[in-house]
Design an enzyme around this catalytic site. Structure first.
Site, PDB file in Angstrom:
ATOM      1  N   ARG A 254     -32.263 -62.290  61.670  1.00  0.00           N
ATOM      2  CA  ARG A 254     -32.777 -62.310  60.294  1.00  0.00           C
ATOM      3  C   ARG A 254     -34.297 -62.442  60.293  1.00  0.00           C
ATOM      4  O   ARG A 254     -34.941 -62.197  59.284  1.00  0.00           O
ATOM      5  CB  ARG A 254     -32.215 -63.504  59.503  1.00  0.00           C
ATOM      6  CG  ARG A 254     -30.705 -63.601  59.338  1.00  0.00           C
ATOM      7  CD  ARG A 254     -30.086 -62.350  58.827  1.00  0.00           C
ATOM      8  NE  ARG A 254     -29.647 -61.518  59.938  1.00  0.00           N
ATOM      9  CZ  ARG A 254     -29.369 -60.224  59.842  1.00  0.00           C
ATOM     10  NH1 ARG A 254     -29.533 -59.600  58.692  1.00  0.00           N
ATOM     11  NH2 ARG A 254     -28.967 -59.536  60.888  1.00  0.00           N
TER      12      ARG A 254
ATOM     13  N   ASP B 180     -20.043 -49.280  54.019  1.00  0.00           N
ATOM     14  CA  ASP B 180     -21.086 -50.144  54.574  1.00  0.00           C
ATOM     15  C   ASP B 180     -20.443 -51.401  55.162  1.00  0.00           C
ATOM     16  O   ASP B 180     -19.375 -51.829  54.727  1.00  0.00           O
ATOM     17  CB  ASP B 180     -22.057 -50.513  53.446  1.00  0.00           C
ATOM     18  CG  ASP B 180     -23.286 -51.246  53.951  1.00  0.00           C
ATOM     19  OD1 ASP B 180     -23.584 -51.169  55.157  1.00  0.00           O
ATOM     20  OD2 ASP B 180     -23.954 -51.898  53.133  1.00  0.00           O
ATOM     21  N   GLU B 181     -21.105 -52.005  56.165  1.00  0.00           N
ATOM     22  CA  GLU B 181     -20.618 -53.242  56.791  1.00  0.00           C
ATOM     23  C   GLU B 181     -19.162 -53.096  57.227  1.00  0.00           C
ATOM     24  O   GLU B 181     -18.317 -53.970  56.977  1.00  0.00           O
ATOM     25  CB  GLU B 181     -20.768 -54.435  55.823  1.00  0.00           C
ATOM     26  CG  GLU B 181     -22.188 -54.667  55.330  1.00  0.00           C
ATOM     27  CD  GLU B 181     -23.106 -55.280  56.369  1.00  0.00           C
ATOM     28  OE1 GLU B 181     -22.699 -55.357  57.552  1.00  0.00           O
ATOM     29  OE2 GLU B 181     -24.223 -55.668  56.018  1.00  0.00           O
TER      30      GLU B 181
ATOM     31  N   GLN C 219     -22.197 -58.066  64.556  1.00  0.00           N
ATOM     32  CA  GLN C 219     -22.409 -58.872  63.354  1.00  0.00           C
ATOM     33  C   GLN C 219     -21.097 -59.147  62.615  1.00  0.00           C
ATOM     34  O   GLN C 219     -21.113 -59.434  61.415  1.00  0.00           O
ATOM     35  CB  GLN C 219     -23.404 -58.178  62.420  1.00  0.00           C
ATOM     36  CG  GLN C 219     -24.793 -58.028  63.019  1.00  0.00           C
ATOM     37  CD  GLN C 219     -25.786 -57.464  62.021  1.00  0.00           C
ATOM     38  OE1 GLN C 219     -26.211 -58.128  61.082  1.00  0.00           O
ATOM     39  NE2 GLN C 219     -26.164 -56.213  62.235  1.00  0.00           N
TER      40      GLN C 219
END
Length: 727
Positions: free
Chosen positions: A608, A226-227, A257
């Site tokens: 966000r 993940d990420e 990101q």
């Protein structure tokens, strides 16, 4: 799987992918966690052994969420603990906790005990301060915090002390090299590793020991990351060692990101993935389930200015939503008051405070928001400041527990050797250190025979003996009691609570509550773990991140840096301080990479938000003790004008224009005098009470008609007119 019907076509493509490498470029709010968890459930439903699946992410909060989702899905499919998948489940954790698990098993291969201590950031800096002192280095010329940062950079580049020293023959690096070497030597003697060591040593085990490499590759036959855009070189090396060249690795991330270059994360790893994993399949997720189309068009327009990215265009099926609001404020206090007014208005109309978030670029910016929110009695929480486990009283108790597990932990020893006060001062401690160094033993070993320590008075020897006996009693208790009961015994036998009760510190009651909360945390851990151990609890605590302390269920407005907002979502977001040199930050404007990372950070902040975004900047700001004129952020100029609600703000002017603002107001040379009536776009009508010349122009003290107290503004930035003039 019946659950596949809940996925869009791109998500389903990623979930149903068979063996072989897979790269999922997942835009903000596009359901990347859903893809990972559904893919795990899909693998298990196809007969893959759950015990051969590893999912890694970056925070305990994200790992817990992933674990809970997987358990719910498997239970719904009859594949839970009572179903066909019963037995060892998938391992879902952070990179650091995975490495800690690996090293507990393999630590003997690299000369560490399996009960090694994990030093957090504060522990590491404390040890470096000890080394700077012992080496006779002037901490003003070579600050321990700067040394620590340089050592972290070296480890991120996977440079051991010898390799680092060989490449640093001049300047700052040459001064750091001996500190780095001594730091690593002391860590090893203390049976301790810092966060970066967990990664480096795990890589070392897998590289140098074929048997261990084979075991862990088998344990991680299906790897999900993940990420992925946040991986640093050691983390990516771990991925390759566990899965390359053609392994079953699914990397999910978003280059738009990538905001942790300062931590060593490299956006280039996504580009290198296709090279390192030949034949990798690429799936792009562009359907956003969080934000309104209006917010996404603004975010897409901003990030499109970057060149280092995988092109994608986020889309949403939600109703259009309100335009992005932009407000140009007088100064930082005017900005904070503006945000506070909006926050109160939004919550008055039924929005929960926890659904509001105020973002800023640097921690220092929180001060004025804290002051204004306190004055306005708006409950708030500052996310990412001193976390619960970093509070002094909590760290003190944990230091005792660490010493019970690992007597060689010198940082823990020095922290509590005189806490509560037991008459062991700095002179005694210095002689203890000197004796240990002279005889090549650890300080805890020198405690066994204090009579052998030169220069100690009989009373000092007696105190060291009493301290040693205290530690021995506590270690004996550890063999008979669980973690929670042991912690209570530590408090009783050391007199720690008694010290807090008798102290004159006004924060004493709060500190006692924090200690009691620590006991509750240990009890909760014991109740939730099948085989609780003190070592395991301490490891969990040491690996907590700032965001893991955040409590979303408490109804308070959230104040945080834009970096800390990563992975979170809120109904309404305020992005403040949008000024050149602040956001984007001056430290990042020297290179294209730095500027693009700042733009990605702004993109993260925008995405966000679910329903509303409010942007603000200040004309002047107190910085470094001086009022400075601020230029509006270039990122505002990236926004599509038709998506903005300008309110009292002038329309965007392209960055680089003479002033960055096209004011339709009185000329900047206009003069005001006491008695003048003025009209201000925010505060309305008022009367000038006093004027003064300052370094940035005429300032006016004005009593506005709707305010009880006068307000001082800088005339050239105030956007006000005399009452007989037209705007």
């Amino acid at each position: 799987m019946s659950l596949l019907g809940q996925l869009n076509p791109q998500q389903r493509e990623a979930v149903e992918h068979g063996d072989g490498p897979l790269l999922v470029v997942a835009g903000a709010g596009s359901g990347k966690t859903r893809v990972i968890t559904y893919r795990i459930a899909s693998l298990i439903s196809r007969g893959i052994d759950p015990g051969s699946i590893l999912g890694v992410t970056f925070t305990n909060k994200a790992a817990d969420e992933m674990r809970e989702r997987v358990e719910r899905m498997l239970s719904g499919l009859g594949l839970g603990p009572a179903g066909p998948a019963r037995g060892r489940g998938p391992l879902l954790c952070t990179f650091h906790s995975f490495c800690a698990r690996l090293l507990r098993r393999e630590s003997g291969r690299i000369g560490f005990p399996n009960h090694f201590t994990i030093y957090d950031e504060a522990d590491s800096e404390r040890l470096i301060r000890q080394i700077v002192r012992d080496l006779g280095i002037d901490p003003k010329k070579l600050p321990p915090s700067a040394i620590k940062a340089e050592i972290e950079h070296a480890k991120t580049a996977m440079l051991e002390p010898d390799a680092y020293a060989a490449g640093r023959r001049y300047g700052f690096g040459r001064s750091v090299a001996p500190v780095y070497a001594e730091y690593q030597a002391r860590l090893r003697r203390a049976g301790a590793m810092d966060f970066d060591d967990l990664l480096m040593q795990a890589v070392r085990v897998l590289r140098d020991h074929a048997e261990a490499h084979a075991r862990w590759r088998s344990r991680c036959r299906y790897l999900l990351v993940d990420e992925f855009q946040d991986t640093n070189p050691p983390q990516y090396e771990l991925v390759k060692l566990l899965a390359a060249p053609d392994g079953n690795v699914c990397a999910v991330g978003d280059p738009d990101q990538s905001i942790y270059q300062w931590r060593g994360a490299s956006i280039r790893h996504i580009n290198e993935f296709a090279h390192d994993f030949a034949g990798a399949r690429l799936v792009t997720l562009e359907q956003n389930y969080r934000s309104t189309p209006t917010i996404l068009r603004a975010a897409n327009a901003v990030i499109a200015q970057n060149t280092m990215r995988h092109p994608k265009n986020l889309q949403s099926d939600r109703p259009e939503g309100a335009p992005v609001a932009l407000r140009e404020c007088l100064d930082e206090r005017d900005e904070a008051e503006h945000v506070a007014r909006l926050a109160r208005e939004l919550t008055t109309h039924g929005l929960a405070r926890r659904e509001l978030a105020v973002f800023y670029r640097t921690n220092a910016q929180s001060r004025v928001f804290e002051e204004v929110f306190t004055a306005e009695r708006i409950p708030f929480i500052v996310v990412g400041t001193v976390g619960f486990y970093q509070r002094k009283e909590v760290k003190d108790v944990i230091a005792y527990l660490r010493l019970i597990v690992n007597p060689a932990d010198v940082v823990a020893l020095e922290r509590i050797i005189n806490v509560p006060p037991r008459g062991i001062g700095q002179t005694t401690l210095a002689r203890l250190r000197a004796h240990a160094a002279k005889h090549v033993v650890m300080p805890h070993e020198a405690l066994v025979e204090p009579d052998e320590i030169d220069g100690l008075a009989p009373a000092a020897r007696k105190r060291l003996t009493a301290f040693h006996e205290l530690l021995e009693r506590l270690r004996a208790h550890a063999e008979e009691h669980g973690p929670a009961e042991l912690a209570r015994l530590v408090l009783d036998e050391t007199g720690y609570i008694e010290m807090l009760e008798k102290g004159r510190d006004e924060a004493g009651p709060d500190r006692i509550e924090n200690v009691e909360e620590l006991l509750s945390a240990i009890e909760t851990y014991e109740e939730s773990d099948d085989a609780p151990t003190l070592r395991d609890f301490l490891e969990r605590v040491s690996l907590l991140s700032d965001i893991d302390d955040w409590e979303a269920e408490r109804d308070r407005v959230n104040l945080m840096t834009a970096h800390n907002s990563k992975g979170l979502e809120f109904a309404v977001v305020f992005v403040t301080g949008l000024e050149e040199g602040l956001f984007p930050h001056a430290n990042s404007l020297d290179t294209r990479d730095g500027t693009e990372e700042e733009r990605r950070l702004f993109y993260v902040a925008l995405t966000r938000a679910k329903d509303r975004v409010y942007l603000s900047s200040a004309d002047t700001r107190m910085r470094f003790g001086q009022v400075t004129q601020q230029e509006r952020s270039r990122f505002i100029d990236d926004l599509p004008e038709d998506e903005l609600d300008l309110g009292h703000t002038m329309a965007p002017a392209k960055h680089g224009a003479s002033t960055g603002r096209d004011r339709s107001v009185v000329e900047e040379t206009a003069e005001y005098a006491p008695g003048d009536r003025v009209v201000h776009p925010t505060f309305g009508g008022g009367e000038v009470l006093d004027v003064a010349d300052t370094s940035i122009g005429q300032s006016c003290t004005i009593l506005f008609d709707n305010e009880a107290e006068p307000r001082t503004v800088v005339a050239r930035f105030a956007r006000m007119t005399k009452a007989n003039q037209r705007v």
